[in-house]
Design a protein around this motif. Structure first.
Motif, mmCIF file in Angstrom:
data_model
loop_
_atom_site.group_PDB
_atom_site.id
_atom_site.type_symbol
_atom_site.label_atom_id
_atom_site.label_comp_id
_atom_site.label_asym_id
_atom_site.label_seq_id
_atom_site.Cartn_x
_atom_site.Cartn_y
_atom_site.Cartn_z
ATOM 1 N N VAL A 187 52.259 38.451 35.968
ATOM 2 C CA VAL A 187 52.023 38.003 37.340
ATOM 3 C C VAL A 187 50.654 38.499 37.791
ATOM 4 C CG1 VAL A 187 52.783 38.134 39.746
ATOM 5 C CG2 VAL A 187 54.482 37.986 37.909
ATOM 6 N N VAL A 188 49.856 37.596 38.329
ATOM 7 C CA VAL A 188 48.551 37.959 38.882
ATOM 8 C C VAL A 188 48.567 37.628 40.374
ATOM 9 C CG1 VAL A 188 46.062 37.626 38.790
ATOM 10 C CG2 VAL A 188 47.425 37.415 36.690
ATOM 11 N N LEU A 189 48.450 38.649 41.212
ATOM 12 C CA LEU A 189 48.334 38.451 42.654
ATOM 13 C C LEU A 189 46.860 38.491 43.010
ATOM 14 C CD1 LEU A 189 51.185 40.821 43.935
ATOM 15 C CD2 LEU A 189 51.297 38.356 43.549
ATOM 16 N N CYS A 190 46.350 37.385 43.532
ATOM 17 C CA CYS A 190 44.929 37.253 43.875
ATOM 18 C C CYS A 190 44.835 37.107 45.390
ATOM 19 C CB CYS A 190 44.358 36.029 43.156
ATOM 20 S SG CYS A 190 42.581 35.817 43.354
ATOM 21 N N ILE A 191 44.353 38.152 46.078
ATOM 22 C CA ILE A 191 44.523 38.263 47.529
ATOM 23 C C ILE A 191 43.180 38.205 48.254
ATOM 24 C CG2 ILE A 191 45.559 39.634 49.359
ATOM 25 C CD1 ILE A 191 47.084 41.139 47.107
ATOM 26 N N ASP A 192 43.076 37.267 49.157
ATOM 27 C CA ASP A 192 41.923 37.125 50.045
ATOM 28 C C ASP A 192 41.959 38.255 51.065
ATOM 29 O OD1 ASP A 192 40.094 36.341 51.996
ATOM 30 O OD2 ASP A 192 40.750 34.250 52.033
ATOM 31 N N GLN A 193 40.910 39.083 51.126
ATOM 32 C CA GLN A 193 40.892 40.195 52.066
ATOM 33 C C GLN A 193 39.962 39.943 53.247
ATOM 34 O OE1 GLN A 193 39.555 43.871 50.265
ATOM 35 N NE2 GLN A 193 37.765 42.942 49.336
ATOM 36 N N SER A 194 39.736 38.668 53.582
ATOM 37 C CA SER A 194 38.990 38.377 54.805
ATOM 38 C C SER A 194 39.825 38.835 56.003
ATOM 39 C CB SER A 194 38.685 36.880 54.908
ATOM 40 O OG SER A 194 39.859 36.109 54.869
ATOM 41 N N THR A 225 52.655 33.121 32.392
ATOM 42 C CA THR A 225 51.898 33.742 33.484
ATOM 43 C C THR A 225 52.074 32.966 34.785
ATOM 44 O OG1 THR A 225 50.235 34.610 31.953
ATOM 45 C CG2 THR A 225 49.598 34.449 34.267
ATOM 46 N N VAL A 226 52.232 33.725 35.877
ATOM 47 C CA VAL A 226 52.258 33.164 37.232
ATOM 48 C C VAL A 226 51.073 33.743 37.996
ATOM 49 C CG1 VAL A 226 53.520 32.983 39.416
ATOM 50 C CG2 VAL A 226 54.769 32.948 37.243
ATOM 51 N N VAL A 227 50.223 32.864 38.526
ATOM 52 C CA VAL A 227 49.104 33.296 39.371
ATOM 53 C C VAL A 227 49.443 32.937 40.816
ATOM 54 C CG1 VAL A 227 46.670 32.960 39.958
ATOM 55 C CG2 VAL A 227 47.380 33.048 37.557
ATOM 56 N N VAL A 228 49.389 33.926 41.699
ATOM 57 C CA VAL A 228 49.668 33.710 43.114
ATOM 58 C C VAL A 228 48.376 33.941 43.893
ATOM 59 C CG1 VAL A 228 51.081 34.347 45.099
ATOM 60 C CG2 VAL A 228 52.027 34.525 42.784
ATOM 61 N N LEU A 229 47.808 32.870 44.426
ATOM 62 C CA LEU A 229 46.620 32.965 45.277
ATOM 63 C C LEU A 229 47.086 33.026 46.727
ATOM 64 C CD1 LEU A 229 43.549 32.763 45.891
ATOM 65 C CD2 LEU A 229 43.842 30.257 45.868
ATOM 66 N N ILE A 230 46.722 34.100 47.425
ATOM 67 C CA ILE A 230 47.086 34.268 48.835
ATOM 68 C C ILE A 230 45.800 34.180 49.648
ATOM 69 C CG2 ILE A 230 48.209 35.751 50.538
ATOM 70 C CD1 ILE A 230 49.734 37.050 48.216
ATOM 71 N N SER A 231 45.582 33.035 50.299
ATOM 72 C CA SER A 231 44.315 32.781 50.973
ATOM 73 C C SER A 231 44.468 31.643 51.973
ATOM 74 C CB SER A 231 43.230 32.407 49.949
ATOM 75 O OG SER A 231 42.033 31.995 50.586
ATOM 76 N N ASP A 232 43.643 31.673 53.027
ATOM 77 C CA ASP A 232 43.621 30.548 53.972
ATOM 78 C C ASP A 232 42.710 29.422 53.473
ATOM 79 O OD1 ASP A 232 41.110 31.659 54.407
ATOM 80 O OD2 ASP A 232 41.599 32.458 56.382
ATOM 81 N N LEU A 233 42.128 29.602 52.278
ATOM 82 C CA LEU A 233 41.378 28.567 51.543
ATOM 83 C C LEU A 233 40.035 28.206 52.172
ATOM 84 C CD1 LEU A 233 44.283 26.154 50.525
ATOM 85 C CD2 LEU A 233 43.287 28.031 49.205
ATOM 86 N N TYR A 234 39.526 29.019 53.093
ATOM 87 C CA TYR A 234 38.173 28.771 53.600
ATOM 88 C C TYR A 234 37.186 29.285 52.560
ATOM 89 C CZ TYR A 234 40.089 27.458 58.125
ATOM 90 O OH TYR A 234 40.781 26.808 59.125
ATOM 91 N N GLU A 235 36.772 28.406 51.686
ATOM 92 C CA GLU A 235 35.981 28.774 50.522
ATOM 93 C C GLU A 235 34.504 28.856 50.837
ATOM 94 O OE1 GLU A 235 35.658 30.234 48.020
ATOM 95 O OE2 GLU A 235 35.439 29.113 46.167
ATOM 96 N N GLY A 236 33.890 29.991 50.456
ATOM 97 C CA GLY A 236 32.450 30.128 50.585
ATOM 98 C C GLY A 236 31.741 29.956 49.259
ATOM 99 N N GLY A 237 32.519 29.787 48.184
ATOM 100 C CA GLY A 237 31.944 29.611 46.857
ATOM 101 C C GLY A 237 31.802 28.135 46.501
#
Length: 382
Positions: free
Chosen positions: A215-222, A298-310
């Protein structure tokens, strides 16, 4: 007796109702003609200090730490914990009292909750050493409350999911997966007997220590993701405590930080974050992608409001590539008790088109979402 009862009824239906309206409306010129006294007057003063006329907040709290500390004590005396937390949040946001939380005496006076933790984390870099230990104690209290509420159910739900993932062709009767067994033997249907002959049994195995999912937790810290960061860190520690799971926790803004080695203590994880700043989801996913060694498990969990700057197209390309390799990809717009947050709808729609629907998730639903992802079945989208 009758007179007392009549007086109480009159108070409940008449004068008592006026007093409640007087407290709701606030101020002396509210039209009720009602004067408060005693405990109700003290409650009204505490409310007026925060919600007084014209946005100037009546008596006010000013910038005085002793005055604010007294006010915090008053609201804890007069209001239930849930109301105290809302009033504290309003005071921090509307009166700019965040800087006062850098004083140990203030931190000891507040009612800790997930939003207060988010505020403290945003102040982390400005926090003097004299305050840091008190702040850690406040954060630890909230984290322990969360773990007590969420850990047991999460472990039980995911252990069941992992057991069901370990299929066997010679199951015990109690472990037979009848849905899969029937589907696998439909060719053996006997119309004259109106039954299926199960030549091949498919069952639930018992997940051994060697049978692992990653499990991969990928967390937006904005800054807007503060509550989600707190909950995700707690869940990350719970998942890391399960030997049948290999858990990685990554936080990002425009930079990427891997906090996996701190997962034994979610408080360390939280103080390793840095709320605020920009967002580069593409860079974060590139890092996560580079760490995947068993995509089908593998499970990837993206936690984000998706306002992408990239780079948007690269971000979507990485998600598509991960899914094509067998990775289960989950997108959570928020992991919090609140409703759906503001988010980038265009990016959410693009992810949904790739088979990765984006939705907000409460902490109570998260174990079910993870169980579905581990078993590769449809997610319980709210």
């Amino acid at each position: 007796m009758t007179g007392t009862g009549d007086a109480a009824a009159a108070d409940a239906s008449g004068e008592g109702r006026l007093r409640r309206w007087r407290m709701v409306l606030g101020g002396e010129e509210d039209g009720t003609g009602c004067v408060l006294g005693g405990r109700e007057a003290a409650m009204d003063a505490a409310l007026s200090a925060l919600y007084g006329k014209g946005g100037q907040r009546g008596a006010g709290l000013g910038g005085s730490a002793p005055r604010v500390a007294r006010w915090l004590g008053d609201i804890r005396t007069y209001f239930p914990s849930s109301v105290v937390q809302i009033m504290q949040r309003d005071a921090i946001e509307r009166l700019g009292l965040a800087s006062l939380l850098l004083e140990p005496e203030m931190l000891k006076a507040v009612e800790p909750d997930v939003h207060l933790v988010g505020t403290l984390l945003s102040l982390n870099k400005a926090m003097p050493e004299t305050t840091r230990e008190t702040a850690r104690a406040v954060v630890r209290k909230v984290v322990e409350q969360m773990e007590k509420r969420l850990a047991s159910r999460t472990r039980a739900t995911l252990t069941g999911a992992l057991d069901r993932c370990a299929r066997t062709s010679r199951p015990r009767h109690a472990d037979i997966d009848w849905d899969r067994t029937i589907r696998a033997n439909l060719k053996n249907y006997l119309p004259e007997y109106r039954t299926v002959v199960p030549e091949r049994l498919i069952g639930y195995g018992r997940a051994a220590q060697a049978v692992k999912k990653e499990v991969v937790l990928c967390i937006d810290q904005s800054g807007s993701m503060a509550a989600s960061v707190v909950y995700a860190s707690v869940f990350g520690a719970v998942l890391a405590s399960m030997r049948s799971l290999a858990t990685r926790l990554v936080v990002f803004d425009t930079a990427v930080v891997d906090l996996t080695d701190q997962l034994a203590d979610p408080v360390d994880v939280l103080f390793g974050t840095q709320l605020g700043g920009g967002t580069d989801i593409n860079r974060a996913l590139a890092y996560c992608q580079s760490k995947i060694t068993r995509p089908a498990d593998t499970v990837v969990v993206l936690i984000s409001d998706l306002y992408e700057g990239g780079i948007r197209n690269e971000m979507l390309g990485r998600v598509a590539a991960m899914k094509a390799s067998g990775v289960e990809f989950v997108t959570l717009l928020a992991l919090s008790d609140e409703g759906a947050p503001a988010y980038d709808r265009e990016h959410a729609a693009a992810l949904a088109a790739l088979g990765a629907p984006a939705f907000a998730c409460t902490p109570d639903l998260f174990p079910e979402v993870m169980a579905a992802a581990l078993e590769k079945r449809p997610l319980p989208v709210p």
